[in-house]
Scaffold this motif. Structure first.
Motif, PDB file in Angstrom:
ATOM      1  N   SER A  54       3.812   4.766   0.134  1.00 17.98           N
ATOM      2  CA  SER A  54       4.488   5.283  -0.660  1.00 17.98           C
ATOM      3  C   SER A  54       3.610   5.401  -2.022  1.00 17.98           C
ATOM      4  O   SER A  54       2.485   4.866  -2.211  1.00 17.98           O
ATOM      5  N   SER A  55       4.271   6.364  -2.895  1.00 18.79           N
ATOM      6  CA  SER A  55       3.393   6.702  -4.358  1.00 18.79           C
ATOM      7  C   SER A  55       3.081   5.430  -5.098  1.00 18.79           C
ATOM      8  O   SER A  55       2.230   5.229  -5.598  1.00 18.79           O
ATOM      9  N   GLU A  56       4.097   4.333  -4.860  1.00 20.77           N
ATOM     10  CA  GLU A  56       3.986   3.323  -5.612  1.00 20.77           C
ATOM     11  C   GLU A  56       2.863   2.401  -5.100  1.00 20.77           C
ATOM     12  O   GLU A  56       1.942   1.398  -5.887  1.00 20.77           O
ATOM     13  N   HIS A  57       2.103   2.724  -3.859  1.00 22.18           N
ATOM     14  CA  HIS A  57       1.068   1.959  -3.472  1.00 22.18           C
ATOM     15  C   HIS A  57      -0.139   3.009  -3.266  1.00 22.18           C
ATOM     16  O   HIS A  57      -1.331   2.190  -3.019  1.00 22.18           O
ATOM     17  N   ARG A  58      -0.248   4.160  -3.703  1.00 25.31           N
ATOM     18  CA  ARG A  58      -1.204   4.817  -3.682  1.00 25.31           C
ATOM     19  C   ARG A  58      -2.349   4.666  -4.951  1.00 25.31           C
ATOM     20  O   ARG A  58      -1.884   3.817  -5.906  1.00 25.31           O
ATOM     21  N   ASN A  59      -3.300   5.016  -4.932  1.00 23.73           N
ATOM     22  CA  ASN A  59      -4.370   4.719  -6.000  1.00 23.73           C
ATOM     23  C   ASN A  59      -4.176   5.673  -7.387  1.00 23.73           C
ATOM     24  O   ASN A  59      -4.934   6.622  -7.451  1.00 23.73           O
ATOM     25  N   THR A  60      -3.054   5.662  -7.788  1.00 21.81           N
ATOM     26  CA  THR A  60      -2.744   6.293  -9.038  1.00 21.81           C
ATOM     27  C   THR A  60      -3.373   5.301 -10.217  1.00 21.81           C
ATOM     28  O   THR A  60      -2.973   4.250 -10.420  1.00 21.81           O
ATOM     29  N   SER A  73      -1.153 -12.017  -5.099  1.00 21.50           N
ATOM     30  CA  SER A  73      -1.321 -10.969  -4.405  1.00 21.50           C
ATOM     31  C   SER A  73      -1.466 -11.477  -2.594  1.00 21.50           C
ATOM     32  O   SER A  73      -2.522 -12.223  -2.518  1.00 21.50           O
ATOM     33  N   PRO A  74      -0.476 -11.203  -1.845  1.00 12.84           N
ATOM     34  CA  PRO A  74      -0.448 -12.018  -0.306  1.00 12.84           C
ATOM     35  C   PRO A  74      -1.582 -11.273   0.059  1.00 12.84           C
ATOM     36  O   PRO A  74      -2.200 -12.143   0.965  1.00 12.84           O
ATOM     37  N   LEU A  75      -2.294 -10.165  -0.107  1.00 18.53           N
ATOM     38  CA  LEU A  75      -3.464  -9.599   0.500  1.00 18.53           C
ATOM     39  C   LEU A  75      -4.548 -10.567   0.211  1.00 18.53           C
ATOM     40  O   LEU A  75      -5.682 -10.839   0.792  1.00 18.53           O
ATOM     41  N   ILE A 133      -9.410  -1.513  -2.036  1.00 13.96           N
ATOM     42  CA  ILE A 133      -8.074  -2.173  -2.112  1.00 13.96           C
ATOM     43  C   ILE A 133      -7.233  -1.477  -1.022  1.00 13.96           C
ATOM     44  O   ILE A 133      -6.824  -0.400  -0.843  1.00 13.96           O
ATOM     45  N   PRO A 134      -6.574  -2.332  -0.121  1.00 12.08           N
ATOM     46  CA  PRO A 134      -5.589  -1.691   0.952  1.00 12.08           C
ATOM     47  C   PRO A 134      -4.361  -1.189   0.076  1.00 12.08           C
ATOM     48  O   PRO A 134      -3.786  -2.106  -0.513  1.00 12.08           O
ATOM     49  N   LEU A 135      -4.043  -0.079   0.454  1.00 12.06           N
ATOM     50  CA  LEU A 135      -2.905   0.608  -0.026  1.00 12.06           C
ATOM     51  C   LEU A 135      -1.809   1.054   0.932  1.00 12.06           C
ATOM     52  O   LEU A 135      -2.067   1.006   1.985  1.00 12.06           O
ATOM     53  N   GLY A 136      -0.584   1.312   0.569  1.00 14.46           N
ATOM     54  CA  GLY A 136       0.415   1.647   1.403  1.00 14.46           C
ATOM     55  C   GLY A 136       0.814   3.228   1.459  1.00 14.46           C
ATOM     56  O   GLY A 136       0.017   4.017   0.687  1.00 14.46           O
ATOM     57  N   VAL A 143       1.890  -5.777   7.810  1.00 21.18           N
ATOM     58  CA  VAL A 143       1.430  -4.799   8.792  1.00 21.18           C
ATOM     59  C   VAL A 143       0.886  -3.567   7.848  1.00 21.18           C
ATOM     60  O   VAL A 143       1.754  -3.042   7.181  1.00 21.18           O
ATOM     61  N   LEU A 144      -0.183  -3.174   7.710  1.00 22.58           N
ATOM     62  CA  LEU A 144      -0.602  -1.854   7.055  1.00 22.58           C
ATOM     63  C   LEU A 144      -1.833  -1.154   7.583  1.00 22.58           C
ATOM     64  O   LEU A 144      -2.381  -1.535   8.358  1.00 22.58           O
ATOM     65  N   SER A 145      -1.854   0.123   7.097  1.00 19.70           N
ATOM     66  CA  SER A 145      -3.139   1.200   7.381  1.00 19.70           C
ATOM     67  C   SER A 145      -3.393   1.581   6.086  1.00 19.70           C
ATOM     68  O   SER A 145      -2.655   2.119   5.366  1.00 19.70           O
ATOM     69  N   ASN A 146      -4.578   1.850   5.920  1.00 23.18           N
ATOM     70  CA  ASN A 146      -5.057   2.498   4.638  1.00 23.18           C
ATOM     71  C   ASN A 146      -5.967   3.629   4.994  1.00 23.18           C
ATOM     72  O   ASN A 146      -6.758   4.113   4.232  1.00 23.18           O
ATOM     73  N   SER A 147      -5.405   4.051   6.347  1.00 22.96           N
ATOM     74  CA  SER A 147      -6.290   5.255   6.766  1.00 22.96           C
ATOM     75  C   SER A 147      -5.899   6.330   5.974  1.00 22.96           C
ATOM     76  O   SER A 147      -4.790   6.431   5.500  1.00 22.96           O
ATOM     77  N   ASN A 148      -6.590   7.614   6.011  1.00 20.73           N
ATOM     78  CA  ASN A 148      -6.478   8.731   5.571  1.00 20.73           C
ATOM     79  C   ASN A 148      -5.448   9.500   6.355  1.00 20.73           C
ATOM     80  O   ASN A 148      -4.580  10.056   5.609  1.00 20.73           O
ATOM     81  N   LYS A 149      -5.335   9.157   7.588  1.00 24.98           N
ATOM     82  CA  LYS A 149      -4.258   9.794   8.328  1.00 24.98           C
ATOM     83  C   LYS A 149      -2.822   9.054   8.438  1.00 24.98           C
ATOM     84  O   LYS A 149      -1.785   9.757   8.483  1.00 24.98           O
ATOM     85  N   GLU A 150      -2.898   7.880   7.894  1.00 22.28           N
ATOM     86  CA  GLU A 150      -1.836   6.940   7.797  1.00 22.28           C
ATOM     87  C   GLU A 150      -1.561   6.093   6.852  1.00 22.28           C
ATOM     88  O   GLU A 150      -2.228   5.109   6.834  1.00 22.28           O
ATOM     89  N   GLN A 151      -1.050   6.234   5.639  1.00 18.53           N
ATOM     90  CA  GLN A 151      -0.713   5.323   4.639  1.00 18.53           C
ATOM     91  C   GLN A 151       0.551   4.576   4.995  1.00 18.53           C
ATOM     92  O   GLN A 151       1.544   5.069   4.901  1.00 18.53           O
TER      93      GLN A 151
END
Length: 468
Positions: free
Chosen positions: A138-144, A16-18, A133-136, A239-247
């Protein structure tokens, strides 16, 4: 001290790069060269330092207040976490400190889920999700998660690396930007510098700094050119944002060949002298040249060659001739074509030889018309092959310099320009090489301003140019 306890206090780098950036950030906080060199005590010191930084926000009312750096960053990094719960305004500083400490403490072994860590396969200490966990985007990056799971299982060192990731990133513009490479020797000092900048920013007064065009890409370019050793892998910008306003998650890679070539522009004398001319050639109306060079190095390496050639043509009318920078740029561009664009060195030599023949032909006429005709033949609507057919006759009829062959365009050169996967790049390199050869021959066009401007207008119609 049990093996299980030690494992929960020792970092293992993963795929994992992160996690890797965070691991090197932990090492920097503990003043250790490599994350896997961290002792139990040093690991504990680093994690305690991070917790202390969050605890310091307990007395801060608003993110914009003094000492609110990590409170502000938490909206982008750890939304809905214990540092910024919905009821934070009703909590006392003591209550805030207790919640933050609970969040960042290692769970008791009796509470471990009994499954391996998703990153390193060692025993996980807890299920984790978006808060840690920083997530992105799209659905692939969400906490599913799968049925029966409460998140992603992680060991304490791996989640600590994710907590440390922001220290190894630039936190600005509502996003975290980090540099990653699979070359650990490069990643260590780059992350260490990022940690120093983040710690300094956390102590500085709150401010909103507007990022310039491609500022994050430019920061990577500067880091690469300032590095003193060979880089053995590509360099990624995350470059990432884990914000509720911007994934948001975006990763760009600068390939290893262009990384090494950019480094050479700061270390090799014959390339260093032409670097500023190359930078000037990349500029656009609203984008500084070095920023655009960085952007193209990530997204469109071929455009660096294309734009440089177009820039020289743009300057023909202003200079009343071909800019002398063409000769200073030559070592840069020829090395770039070979080392980055993967042109064969023998092919580059053939193109330069052809350019000398063309310069000998075009240079016999001081009027700008013949030179402009060659340039127009290279445009989108031009007929370069037709131009060569007509000029081959002139080559036979006119006096040629001693030692030059009778054939203007041999079969091998024809294939490079018209029957090769890199034909367009070869043609663009030929345009540059002809200008270089004419400058070396001392050719200066004698014509009206309108004729010179007509040549400069050709730059707008050269194919495959970067129009950003």
């Amino acid at each position: 001290m049990t093996d299980a306890f030690e494992q929960q206090h020792q970092v293992l780098l993963t795929a994992s790069p992160l996690q890797r950036v965070g691991g090197f950030a932990l090492a920097a906080l503990a003043k250790v060269g490599h994350p896997e060199q961290l002792t139990v005590e040093q690991f504990t010191t680093a994690t305690t330092t991070m917790t202390r930084h969050l605890l310091a926000t307990s007395d801060v009312a608003k993110a914009a207040d003094a000492g609110g750096f990590w409170l502000s960053a938490s909206y982008m990094l750890w939304p809905n976490s214990k540092i910024i719960p919905t009821a934070r305004g009703k909590q006392s500083p003591a209550e805030r400190r207790e919640l933050i400490a609970q969040w960042r403490d290692m769970p008791d072994s009796a509470e471990w889920p009994g499954v391996p860590c998703a990153y390193c396969d060692r025993p996980a200490c807890k299920w984790f999700g978006k808060v840690d966990i920083p997530l992105g985007a799209s659905s692939e990056h969400r906490n599913t998660t799968a049925p029966g799971h409460e998140g992603t299982p992680l060991c304490f060192p791996c989640v600590a690396c994710l907590w440390a990731f922001p220290y190894g990133a630039e936190l600005s513009g509502g996003r975290a930007a980090a540099v990653h490479s699979w070359d650990d020797v490069f990643l260590a000092p780059v992350t260490r510098m990022a940690v120093q900048r983040t710690l300094a920013a956390a102590q500085a007064p709150a401010s909103k700094t507007k990022l310039g065009p491609y500022a994050r890409e430019l920061a990577v370019l500067n880091a690469v050119r300032a590095y003193g050793q060979r880089v053995h892998s590509g360099v990624e910008l995350i470059v990432l944002s884990n914000s509720n306003k911007e994934q948001f998650l975006r990763t760009q890679e600068m390939s290893q060949p262009i990384v090494e070539w950019l480094r050479s522009t700061a270390t090799k004398t014959n390339r260093r002298t032409g670097y500023q001319a190359l930078v000037a050639a990349q500029a656009a109306k609203a984008v500084p040249g070095e920023a655009f060079l960085a952007k193209r190095a990530f997204g469109d390496p071929a455009a660096i060659l294309f734009r440089t050639t177009a820039h020289l043509l743009d300057r023909v009318s202003a200079k009343g001739g071909i800019p002398v920078e063409a000769t200073g740029l030559a070592p840069l561009l020829y090395s770039y074509c070979i080392e980055v664009l993967n042109m064969d060195e023998k092919d580059v030599t053939r193109i330069r030889d052809l350019a000398r023949r063309l310069a000998a032909l075009l240079g016999q006429d001081s009027r700008p018309g013949p030179f402009g005709g060659f340039m127009r033949a290279n445009t989108k609507g031009g007929d370069l092959y037709g131009w060569f057919r007509s000029q081959s006759v002139q080559w036979l009829l006119k006096t040629r310099p001693a030692g030059m062959p009778q054939t203007l365009l041999p079969v091998e050169d024809y294939r490079l320009l018209f029957d090769d996967d890199r034909a367009w790049s070869h043609r663009r390199l030929l345009v540059f090489a002809v200008m270089e050869a004419l400058v070396e021959a001392g050719w200066e066009p004698k014509g009206s301003a309108e004729e010179l401007e007509d040549i400069a207008d050709v730059a707008a119609n050269l194919p495959e140019d970067d129009k950003d």
